[in-house]
Write a protein that holds these residues in place. Sequence first.
Motif, PDB file in Angstrom:
ATOM      1  N   ASP A 235       0.816  -1.137   0.001  1.00 25.60           N
ATOM      2  CA  ASP A 235      -0.020  -0.099   0.135  1.00 25.60           C
ATOM      3  C   ASP A 235       0.844   1.423  -0.144  1.00 25.60           C
ATOM      4  O   ASP A 235       0.288   2.416  -0.292  1.00 25.60           O
ATOM      5  CB  ASP A 235      -0.950   0.048   1.284  1.00 25.60           C
ATOM      6  N   SER A 236       2.090   1.277   0.267  1.00 25.86           N
ATOM      7  CA  SER A 236       2.923   2.277   0.650  1.00 25.86           C
ATOM      8  C   SER A 236       3.595   2.764  -0.672  1.00 25.86           C
ATOM      9  O   SER A 236       4.755   1.944  -0.965  1.00 25.86           O
ATOM     10  CB  SER A 236       3.931   2.080   1.725  1.00 25.86           C
ATOM     11  N   GLU A 237       3.396   3.667  -1.341  1.00 27.19           N
ATOM     12  CA  GLU A 237       4.299   4.336  -2.639  1.00 27.19           C
ATOM     13  C   GLU A 237       5.662   4.403  -2.493  1.00 27.19           C
ATOM     14  O   GLU A 237       6.173   4.136  -3.384  1.00 27.19           O
ATOM     15  CB  GLU A 237       3.373   5.402  -3.101  1.00 27.19           C
ATOM     16  N   ASP A 238       6.021   4.759  -1.294  1.00 28.55           N
ATOM     17  CA  ASP A 238       7.564   4.868  -1.063  1.00 28.55           C
ATOM     18  C   ASP A 238       8.210   3.814  -0.820  1.00 28.55           C
ATOM     19  O   ASP A 238       9.479   3.826  -0.020  1.00 28.55           O
ATOM     20  CB  ASP A 238       7.580   6.162  -0.037  1.00 28.55           C
ATOM     21  N   VAL A 239       7.852   2.606  -0.904  1.00 27.46           N
ATOM     22  CA  VAL A 239       8.482   1.383  -0.408  1.00 27.46           C
ATOM     23  C   VAL A 239       8.747   0.359  -1.874  1.00 27.46           C
ATOM     24  O   VAL A 239       7.848   0.151  -2.425  1.00 27.46           O
ATOM     25  CB  VAL A 239       7.636   0.597   0.484  1.00 27.46           C
ATOM     26  N   TYR A 240       9.765  -0.024  -1.833  1.00 29.32           N
ATOM     27  CA  TYR A 240      10.424  -0.800  -2.864  1.00 29.32           C
ATOM     28  C   TYR A 240       9.939  -2.310  -2.481  1.00 29.32           C
ATOM     29  O   TYR A 240       9.996  -2.545  -1.054  1.00 29.32           O
ATOM     30  CB  TYR A 240      11.925  -0.980  -3.255  1.00 29.32           C
TER      31      TYR A 240
END
Length: 379
Positions: A235-240
């Motif tokens: 859900d987190s756009e800033d996570v690879y």
Amino acid sequence: MVQRRIRVDKLYTPTHVLHDATLIVENGKVIGIEEGGAFDVDYRGYSAAPGLVDTHTHGCGGIEVTLIKTTEELSKLAECYAKFGVTSFLPTTVSAPHEVIMRVAGIVKQYRGNGGKGARVLGLNLEGPYINPKRKGAQNPSAIRLPKVDEFNQYYEESGGLIRIMTIAPEVEGALSLIQHLSSIGVIVSIGHTDADYGTVMRAIALGASRATHLFDAMTGIHHRELGAAMALLDSEDVYIELITDLIHLRPETILFAIKYAGIHRVLAVTDSMPAAGLGDGEYELGGLRVIVKGGKATLPDGTLAGSVLTMDNALRNLVKIGLRLSDALRLTSTNPAQSIGEHSIGCLKPGCLADFIILDDALRIMATYVNGSVVYTA
């Protein structure tokens, strides 16, 4: 360095494909690309692509990262990876005693100073020891311990600041403080081997965590009443998002779901390989634990998956096998892994990029591997 002009049938940047292209290399960098043109290295009939980048690997060719004692062993490891198209990698430890991690950190620092053959060593990845014993997977429970900022700082100093990634379970005591510390000094915090719920993982991400260690494996999964760690990371756009693409850890449908849900720009393939990678079936060790490899599957005696024997070239072929275009599969095995750790001059094949590239045949077999414009492997 003498200029080299390498002609190929196809050149993947990887997002674009150029036909009948000549790659111009000088001083370890790509300085130009021409259509056709004069050449001195002939790979017509083959394709060129950015070198593969493995940011999570515990070993290859019988050598285990956690057990290395000399820079010579690390050099042999780098040569092993080059056979499989890897031009850069992060040697990755498992949970281990303090003195063992200190030794490996020192060796990585020394090796980076002396250089070496084979694939480029980008630093060090610590998968543990600050994880949850409930989700230990194939890690030795006796080596797992609570996070301590002071202890980590010793590893960081010993490595010469070369620790790039550290896996942490955010729910264990002291984890959130360490996550903030690591984020403040530029070390990537990866969430993994965790029993945390959705909310706890979201808090860790807000405090600086930016990566998922082998998504779905060794973490709370997706349930319709409790979304778990996996959903928070997706859900987190800033996570690879790391995926082990051996088609054993994850079903093809799961891989395709993660790519579709997170977006192809956030997903990267890793091998999570153990020392049996590149070898055959048999008995091996990982972190002091007995591992049985049979039919390409690595397990502890109780059946727990123990990393993989995946190599990055097979990771690439598997992604194409399940339906990805080659250019997209290369993003997952080259560009995205590089960008996930802030390396923007590798994982690409265009002017300004380092001359780290591979030559592939039509079956996507590795014909040659180049690092800094020099051949480090030929089939």
